[in-house]
Enzyme design. Structure first.
Site, PDB file in Angstrom:
ATOM      1  N   CYS A 114       0.819  -1.225   0.000  1.00 24.35           N
ATOM      2  CA  CYS A 114       0.000   0.000   0.000  1.00 24.35           C
ATOM      3  C   CYS A 114       0.849   1.271   0.000  1.00 24.35           C
ATOM      4  O   CYS A 114       0.364   2.348  -0.342  1.00 24.35           O
ATOM      5  CB  CYS A 114      -0.945   0.006   1.195  1.00 24.35           C
ATOM      6  N   HIS A 143      -3.590   7.206   2.260  1.00 21.57           N
ATOM      7  CA  HIS A 143      -3.912   5.889   1.700  1.00 21.57           C
ATOM      8  C   HIS A 143      -5.344   5.534   2.126  1.00 21.57           C
ATOM      9  O   HIS A 143      -5.754   5.790   3.250  1.00 21.57           O
ATOM     10  CB  HIS A 143      -2.918   4.862   2.243  1.00 21.57           C
ATOM     11  N   ASN A 167     -10.005  -0.221  -1.037  1.00 18.93           N
ATOM     12  CA  ASN A 167      -8.549  -0.107  -0.979  1.00 18.93           C
ATOM     13  C   ASN A 167      -7.954  -0.706  -2.260  1.00 18.93           C
ATOM     14  O   ASN A 167      -8.000  -1.915  -2.452  1.00 18.93           O
ATOM     15  CB  ASN A 167      -8.057  -0.856   0.268  1.00 18.93           C
TER      16      ASN A 167
HETATM   17  O1  UT7 Z   1      -4.034  -1.162   3.468  1.00 17.94           O
HETATM   18  C1  UT7 Z   1      -3.280  -2.080   4.146  1.00 17.94           C
HETATM   19  C2  UT7 Z   1      -3.599  -2.202   5.497  1.00 17.94           C
HETATM   20  N1  UT7 Z   1      -4.881  -2.767   5.816  1.00 17.94           N
HETATM   21  C3  UT7 Z   1      -5.679  -2.115   6.636  1.00 17.94           C
HETATM   22  O2  UT7 Z   1      -5.405  -0.996   6.988  1.00 17.94           O
HETATM   23  C4  UT7 Z   1      -6.887  -2.830   7.172  1.00 17.94           C
HETATM   24  C5  UT7 Z   1      -6.908  -2.693   8.654  1.00 17.94           C
HETATM   25  N2  UT7 Z   1      -8.002  -3.363   9.339  1.00 17.94           N
HETATM   26  C6  UT7 Z   1      -9.303  -3.001   9.243  1.00 17.94           C
HETATM   27  O3  UT7 Z   1      -9.659  -2.143   8.467  1.00 17.94           O
HETATM   28  C7  UT7 Z   1     -10.271  -3.624  10.196  1.00 17.94           C
HETATM   29  O4  UT7 Z   1      -9.573  -4.343  11.171  1.00 17.94           O
HETATM   30  C8  UT7 Z   1     -11.318  -4.570   9.533  1.00 17.94           C
HETATM   31  C9  UT7 Z   1     -12.284  -3.759   8.718  1.00 17.94           C
HETATM   32  C10 UT7 Z   1     -10.614  -5.605   8.671  1.00 17.94           C
HETATM   33  C11 UT7 Z   1     -12.115  -5.286  10.626  1.00 17.94           C
HETATM   34  O5  UT7 Z   1     -12.738  -4.333  11.466  1.00 17.94           O
HETATM   35  P1  UT7 Z   1     -12.627  -4.476  13.047  1.00 17.94           P
HETATM   36  O6  UT7 Z   1     -13.422  -3.386  13.612  1.00 17.94           O
HETATM   37  O7  UT7 Z   1     -11.172  -4.538  13.385  1.00 17.94           O
HETATM   38  O8  UT7 Z   1     -13.370  -5.841  13.301  1.00 17.94           O
HETATM   39  P2  UT7 Z   1     -12.779  -7.156  13.975  1.00 17.94           P
HETATM   40  O9  UT7 Z   1     -11.784  -7.822  13.099  1.00 17.94           O
HETATM   41  O10 UT7 Z   1     -12.374  -6.817  15.359  1.00 17.94           O
HETATM   42  O11 UT7 Z   1     -14.068  -8.067  14.005  1.00 17.94           O
HETATM   43  C12 UT7 Z   1     -15.217  -7.737  14.805  1.00 17.94           C
HETATM   44  C13 UT7 Z   1     -16.287  -8.777  14.549  1.00 17.94           C
HETATM   45  C14 UT7 Z   1     -15.775 -10.200  14.598  1.00 17.94           C
HETATM   46  O12 UT7 Z   1     -16.774 -10.989  15.225  1.00 17.94           O
HETATM   47  P3  UT7 Z   1     -16.625 -11.447  16.757  1.00 17.94           P
HETATM   48  O13 UT7 Z   1     -15.337 -12.206  16.806  1.00 17.94           O
HETATM   49  O14 UT7 Z   1     -16.559 -10.150  17.533  1.00 17.94           O
HETATM   50  O15 UT7 Z   1     -17.850 -12.255  16.977  1.00 17.94           O
HETATM   51  C15 UT7 Z   1     -15.663 -10.600  13.169  1.00 17.94           C
HETATM   52  O16 UT7 Z   1     -15.812 -11.996  12.965  1.00 17.94           O
HETATM   53  O17 UT7 Z   1     -16.826  -8.601  13.223  1.00 17.94           O
HETATM   54  C16 UT7 Z   1     -16.798  -9.856  12.529  1.00 17.94           C
HETATM   55  N3  UT7 Z   1     -16.605  -9.599  11.103  1.00 17.94           N
HETATM   56  C17 UT7 Z   1     -17.610  -9.326  10.263  1.00 17.94           C
HETATM   57  N4  UT7 Z   1     -18.943  -9.215  10.437  1.00 17.94           N
HETATM   58  C18 UT7 Z   1     -19.685  -8.906   9.369  1.00 17.94           C
HETATM   59  C19 UT7 Z   1     -15.431  -9.574  10.416  1.00 17.94           C
HETATM   60  N5  UT7 Z   1     -15.670  -9.285   9.116  1.00 17.94           N
HETATM   61  C20 UT7 Z   1     -17.016  -9.129   8.996  1.00 17.94           C
HETATM   62  C21 UT7 Z   1     -17.853  -8.823   7.904  1.00 17.94           C
HETATM   63  N6  UT7 Z   1     -19.180  -8.711   8.146  1.00 17.94           N
HETATM   64  N7  UT7 Z   1     -17.378  -8.624   6.670  1.00 17.94           N
END
Ligand code: UT7
Length: 329
Positions: A113, A255, A285
């Site tokens: 990225c 980004h 992204n």
């Molecule tokens: O560009 C390169 C770098 N990449 C990034 O900058 C990405 C960085 N990360 C992120 O943007 C975020 O971490 C995500 C968008 C990927 C995830 O968001 P989050 O707020 O960190 O969610 P999380 O991973 O803590 O997950 C929260 C919950 C989980 O369920 P439990 O374990 O709390 O029951 C996940 O299983 O949300 C669940 N979950 C979803 N639910 C609905 C994960 N993906 C999804 C989804 N739809 N697509």
């Protein structure tokens, strides 16, 4: 001598993959995706026979047309990508062939990225020391080629797209790329955002395919934390090194990974929303594509004027991150 961006262009494939389309692929919903990421839709390069070089070629042709120059005036082509058409030849050599830039040399740069800002920084040095007069720097990724569309936490984030610029000597030293800070942290980065298959460690085999090793693996939570800290830090560092106040900054060009990361960076800089460039809702992204696509959109909207102060910041796999200060020519 300083290096200035004289021309911008972008290419986004027509086909749209919306949050509602993703709802049909796995358990998710539009509201969750928009709240957690700010993304509503992304573009996908659907044609099986088109890859990253095709998108770069579209950008390169526009750059030449807008600048009204022939391809043989280009000295160097740098393509920032982590999804090259193939391991070799480089995508940059393929782009050279597409546009017929017979006098250029060409290479790819992979900083995920952060690829575009690493490439822009690299290219600027060739201008600053007087070696080259016209360099094409393009950031492009066909992320759909490495996304596991059963992995809901990663598949929602990425889209395909490309953007690029022509870099030339600035008319005087007060314009162009005035400062840059680049960082890497392989020690932490190597665990949380990677694609293990297809390289010399795990060449393609039935096993690597069965284990889904040719797709991106991301520990979203870890990457999120590091991205928020690093992007905000480097943005603040660029401001302080250049004595820029929040009022001095005309545009933050971050980004486009997640709207929450963008907001945290803007907050740390103390700049208001109107100065923060964001198109993550429309394109998701696009990895190395995000920043040059943002620049091309600002340019199309005629928002860039002589003397505009831009701060570009990025964070990505590696980890890699950095910031660039540009006074627009
Ligand atoms: O560009 C390169 C770098 N990449 C990034 O900058 C990405 C960085 N990360 C992120 O943007 C975020 O971490 C995500 C968008 C990927 C995830 O968001 P989050 O707020 O960190 O969610 P999380 O991973 O803590 O997950 C929260 C919950 C989980 O369920 P439990 O374990 O709390 O029951 C996940 O299983 O949300 C669940 N979950 C979803 N639910 C609905 C994960 N993906 C999804 C989804 N739809 N697509």
């Amino acid at each position: 001598m300083k290096a200035a961006i004289t021309t911008t262009a972008k290419y986004l494939p027509e086909s749209i993959l919306s949050n509602h389309d993703l709802e049909l692929l796995f358990e998710t919903n539009d509201e969750w995706i928009r709240t957690r990421t700010g993304i509503s839709e992304r573009r996908i390069l659907k044609d099986k026979d088109k890859a990253t070089s095709y998108m770069c070629g579209e950008v390169a042709r526009q750059l030449l047309e807008k600048r009204q120059i022939g391809a043989d005036e280009i000295d160097l082509i740098i393509i920032a990508t982590m999804t090259p058409d193939m391991l070799f030849p480089s995508t940059a050599c393929l782009v050279q062939s597409i546009i017929g830039a017979s006098k250029a040399w060409a290479f790819d740069l992979n900083a995920a990225c952060s690829g575009f800002i690493f490439a822009l920084n690299t290219a600027s040095r060739f201008i600053e020391c007087g070696v080259h007069k016209k360099i094409m720097v393009i950031g492009a990724d066909k992320m759909s080629s490495v996304i596991d569309y059963t992995d809901r936490s990663t598949a929602i984030l990425f889209g395909d797209g490309a953007g690029g610029v022509i870099l030339e000597p600035a008319k005087d030293e007060s314009y162009g790329i005035l400062d840059s800070r680049m960082y890497s942290d392989g020690e932490n980065g190597k665990h949380h955002l990677l694609m293990t298959g297809g390289g010399s460690l795990n060449p393609a085999s039935h096993e690597t395919v069965d284990k889904r090793m040719h797709y991106i693996y991301q520990d979203g939570r870890q990457v999120f934390k590091s991205a928020v800290i690093s992007m905000a830090e480097v943005a603040a560092e660029i401001m302080s090194r250049n004595n820029l106040t929040a009022e001095d900054v005309d545009y933050l060009v971050p980004h486009q990974a997640n709207q929450r990361i963008i907001n945290a960076t803007a907050e740390r800089m103390g700049i208001d929303e109107a100065k923060v460039v964001s198109n993550v809702a429309r394109y998701g992204n696009t990895t190395a594509g995000t920043i040059p696509i943002c620049l091309a959109e600002l340019d199309e909207q005629q928002k860039l004027h002589t003397g505009s102060n831009l701060v570009l910041v990025s964070f990505g796999a590696g980890y890699t991150w950095g910031g660039i200060y540009i006074k627009w020519q």
